[in-house]
Design an enzyme around this catalytic site. Structure first.
Site, short mmCIF file in Angstrom:
data_model
loop_
_atom_site.label_atom_id
_atom_site.label_comp_id
_atom_site.label_asym_id
_atom_site.label_seq_id
_atom_site.Cartn_x
_atom_site.Cartn_y
_atom_site.Cartn_z
N SER A 56 0.85 -1.19 0.00
CA SER A 56 0.00 0.00 0.00
C SER A 56 0.89 1.24 0.00
O SER A 56 2.10 1.16 0.22
CB SER A 56 -0.91 0.01 1.23
OG SER A 56 -0.13 0.23 2.40
N ASP A 94 -1.33 -1.73 -3.91
CA ASP A 94 -2.68 -1.79 -3.36
C ASP A 94 -3.23 -0.35 -3.22
O ASP A 94 -2.56 0.52 -2.66
CB ASP A 94 -2.60 -2.46 -1.98
CG ASP A 94 -3.95 -2.84 -1.41
OD1 ASP A 94 -4.90 -3.01 -2.19
OD2 ASP A 94 -4.03 -2.97 -0.17
N HIS A 95 -4.40 -0.11 -3.74
CA HIS A 95 -5.06 1.21 -3.62
C HIS A 95 -4.22 2.38 -4.10
O HIS A 95 -4.07 3.38 -3.39
CB HIS A 95 -5.51 1.46 -2.17
CG HIS A 95 -6.60 0.54 -1.73
ND1 HIS A 95 -7.93 0.72 -2.08
CD2 HIS A 95 -6.56 -0.60 -1.01
CE1 HIS A 95 -8.65 -0.26 -1.58
NE2 HIS A 95 -7.84 -1.08 -0.93
N GLU A 146 -11.52 -0.21 -9.71
CA GLU A 146 -12.56 -0.43 -8.70
C GLU A 146 -13.81 0.38 -8.98
O GLU A 146 -13.75 1.56 -9.34
CB GLU A 146 -12.04 -0.09 -7.30
CG GLU A 146 -13.10 -0.29 -6.21
CD GLU A 146 -12.56 -0.23 -4.78
OE1 GLU A 146 -11.34 -0.24 -4.59
OE2 GLU A 146 -13.39 -0.17 -3.86
N HIS A 190 -12.77 -2.58 4.88
CA HIS A 190 -11.42 -2.72 5.42
C HIS A 190 -11.41 -2.71 6.95
O HIS A 190 -12.30 -2.15 7.58
CB HIS A 190 -10.53 -1.58 4.92
CG HIS A 190 -10.27 -1.66 3.44
ND1 HIS A 190 -10.76 -0.73 2.55
CD2 HIS A 190 -9.59 -2.56 2.71
CE1 HIS A 190 -10.39 -1.07 1.33
NE2 HIS A 190 -9.68 -2.17 1.40
N HIS A 234 -11.89 -6.85 -1.91
CA HIS A 234 -11.10 -6.20 -0.86
C HIS A 234 -11.77 -6.48 0.48
O HIS A 234 -12.84 -7.06 0.55
CB HIS A 234 -11.05 -4.69 -1.11
CG HIS A 234 -10.08 -4.32 -2.16
ND1 HIS A 234 -8.92 -3.64 -1.90
CD2 HIS A 234 -10.07 -4.57 -3.49
CE1 HIS A 234 -8.25 -3.48 -3.02
NE2 HIS A 234 -8.92 -4.04 -4.01
N ASN A 277 -8.31 -10.08 -0.91
CA ASN A 277 -7.34 -9.26 -0.16
C ASN A 277 -7.46 -9.48 1.35
O ASN A 277 -8.54 -9.30 1.91
CB ASN A 277 -7.60 -7.78 -0.43
CG ASN A 277 -7.21 -7.36 -1.83
OD1 ASN A 277 -6.89 -8.19 -2.67
ND2 ASN A 277 -7.23 -6.07 -2.07
N ASP A 279 -5.39 -8.39 4.88
CA ASP A 279 -4.35 -7.64 5.59
C ASP A 279 -4.59 -7.68 7.10
O ASP A 279 -3.72 -8.06 7.89
CB ASP A 279 -4.34 -6.19 5.07
CG ASP A 279 -3.18 -5.38 5.64
OD1 ASP A 279 -2.36 -5.95 6.39
OD2 ASP A 279 -3.08 -4.18 5.36
O1 LIG Z 1 -8.56 -5.00 1.21
C1 LIG Z 1 -7.54 -5.07 1.84
C2 LIG Z 1 -6.30 -4.52 1.26
O2 LIG Z 1 -6.53 -3.84 0.08
C3 LIG Z 1 -7.44 -5.69 3.18
O3 LIG Z 1 -8.69 -5.92 3.78
P1 LIG Z 1 -8.80 -6.35 5.31
O4 LIG Z 1 -8.69 -5.13 6.14
O5 LIG Z 1 -10.15 -6.99 5.46
O6 LIG Z 1 -7.70 -7.32 5.60
O1 LIG Z 2 -6.55 -1.13 2.05
C1 LIG Z 2 -6.09 -1.28 3.15
C2 LIG Z 2 -4.92 -2.15 3.38
O2 LIG Z 2 -5.21 -2.98 4.46
C3 LIG Z 2 -3.66 -1.36 3.55
O3 LIG Z 2 -3.70 -0.64 4.73
P1 LIG Z 2 -2.65 0.57 4.97
O4 LIG Z 2 -3.04 1.65 4.03
O5 LIG Z 2 -2.85 0.90 6.42
O6 LIG Z 2 -1.28 0.02 4.69
ZN LIG Z 3 -8.39 -2.87 -0.07
ZN LIG Z 4 -11.54 1.57 -2.65
#
Ligand SMILES: O=C(CO)COP(=O)(O)O
Ligand SMILES: O=C[C@H](O)COP(=O)(O)O
Ligand SMILES: [Zn+2]
Ligand SMILES: [Zn+2]
Length: 334
Positions: A56, A94-95, A146, A190, A234, A277, A279
């Site tokens: 990310s 990611d994102h 997305e 998330h 996600h 996904n 995290d």
């Molecule tokens: O979507 C995610 C990262 O892009 C992670 O999702 P979680 O917070 O459910 O693990």
């Molecule tokens: O999209 C969310 C992921 O879990 C990444 O989280 P982060 O932006 O805190 O690294």
């Molecule tokens: Zn995500």
């Molecule tokens: Zn999004």
């Protein structure tokens, strides 16, 4: 300028084709440190699973982008050392929130990027995503777009403002942008607090929260519009109660944390959802093990003595996801 191919990485194109045809999903695990990466590679290599390493913007800021890139490169070699002759490792942004960030990742050797324009007006999302696709495809890097807005802490969106992906938009979006996969919103979000207690019911026996089901009707409608097209979920941590309990037992405070039941992720994996996904579950496993170790051994101050058990706990969790939830074990092309 580094091409991901020289780093031993792969993009998602063939990986997703096989996942859709095979009725499983590829795990996309975020990493921010060495222990997470070691656990991900150990789990995926030993189980002969393809894997997506997600970075990310926050991870890049935390760990340094150059270091992360070399770590991913090292991870491919580590997988080979663990007996995987031809590991399939994707390094994915990611994102991504801007063209510049996506471009920088492509230039640094990422094999896949996400451009998340989901909070923008539809036409702006299309234009931004298309621009990223044009640059990425010129380097054979795959792109995830997305549509629909997830609720959650990271998105700064409260549950009431989230909205499901509109099936009537997906053909137009995919056609205009040329994306390789589409992240959708069907009720996941998330973080470790995916639902408010008032959105849930309570299990009369355990008193634990039971979240509302995902909108599989929306997923079905999307799959009908885009047959065989790779879909991404996600916010798919299940927030294992054992970790929440462990954290709370050893001095933490996570009241009413609740995730997506694994049964629903199993169902999604069998469909066109080919990337899931995760995290937060890794964060929970890590924190639970560190808290337990430090509580039981208050004299310990060698980080290896508490990061080691945390790494073991994450590896166990990743293996469980691969084998029992996503079904990606044994799915390497070799
Ligand atoms: O979507 C995610 C990262 O892009 C992670 O999702 P979680 O917070 O459910 O693990
Ligand atoms: O999209 C969310 C992921 O879990 C990444 O989280 P982060 O932006 O805190 O690294
Ligand atoms: Zn995500
Ligand atoms: Zn999004």
């Amino acid at each position: 300028m580094a091409s991901y191919k020289t780093l031993g990485l792969v993009n998602t194109r063939e990986m997703f084709k096989r996942a859709i045809n095979g009725g499983y999903a590829v795990p996309a695990f975020n990493f921010n440190n060495m222990e997470q990466l070691q656990a991900i590679i150990k789990a995926s290599s030993e189980l002969k699973s393809p894997v997506i390493l997600q970075v990310s913007k926050g991870a890049r800021n935390y760990a340094n982008q150059t270091l992360l890139q070399y770590m991913a490169q090292g991870a491919v070699e580590y997988a080979k050392e663990l007996g995987c002759e031809h590991p399939e490792v994707v390094l994915h942004l990611d994102h991504g929130d801007s063209f510049e960030l996506c471009k920088s990742c492509v230039d640094m050797g990422f094999s896949s990027v996400m451009i998340d324009g989901s909070a923008l007006p539809y036409d702006e999302n299309v234009a931004l995503t298309k621009k990223v696709v044009e640059y990425a495809h010129a380097h054979d890097v795959t792109v995830e777009g997305e549509l629909g807005v997830l609720a959650g802490v990271e998105d700064e969106v409260v549950a009431e403002e989230s909205h499901y992906t509109k099936p009537e938009e997906v053909i137009d979006f995919v056609t205009k942008t040329g994306v390789d996969s589409l992240a959708i919103s069907i009720g996941t979000s998330h973080g470790a607090y995916k639902f408010k207690p008032e959105q849930c019911t309570r299990d009369p026996k355990t008193g634990k929260l039971v979240p509302p089901p995902l909108a599989f009707d929306v997923l079905d409608a999307i799959m009908e519009k885009l047959p065989g097209f790779p879909i991404v979920l996600h916010g798919s941590s299940s927030v294992p109660q054992e970790y929440v309990d462990m954290i709370n037992e050893y001095g933490g405070k996570l009241p009413d944390a609740v995730g997506i039941p694994e049964e629903q992720l199993r169902k999604a994996s069998a469909s066109a959802v080919c990337k899931i996904n995760i995290d937060s579950d890794s964060r929970l496993a890590f924190t639970a093990a560190v808290r337990k170790t430090l509580a039981e051994k208050p004299g310990e101050f060698d980080p290896r003595k508490y990061c080691g058990p945390a790494r073991d706990e994450m590896e166990k969790m990743y293996k469980h996801k691969i084998i029992d939830v996503l079904g990606s074990d044994g799915k390497l092309a070799e």
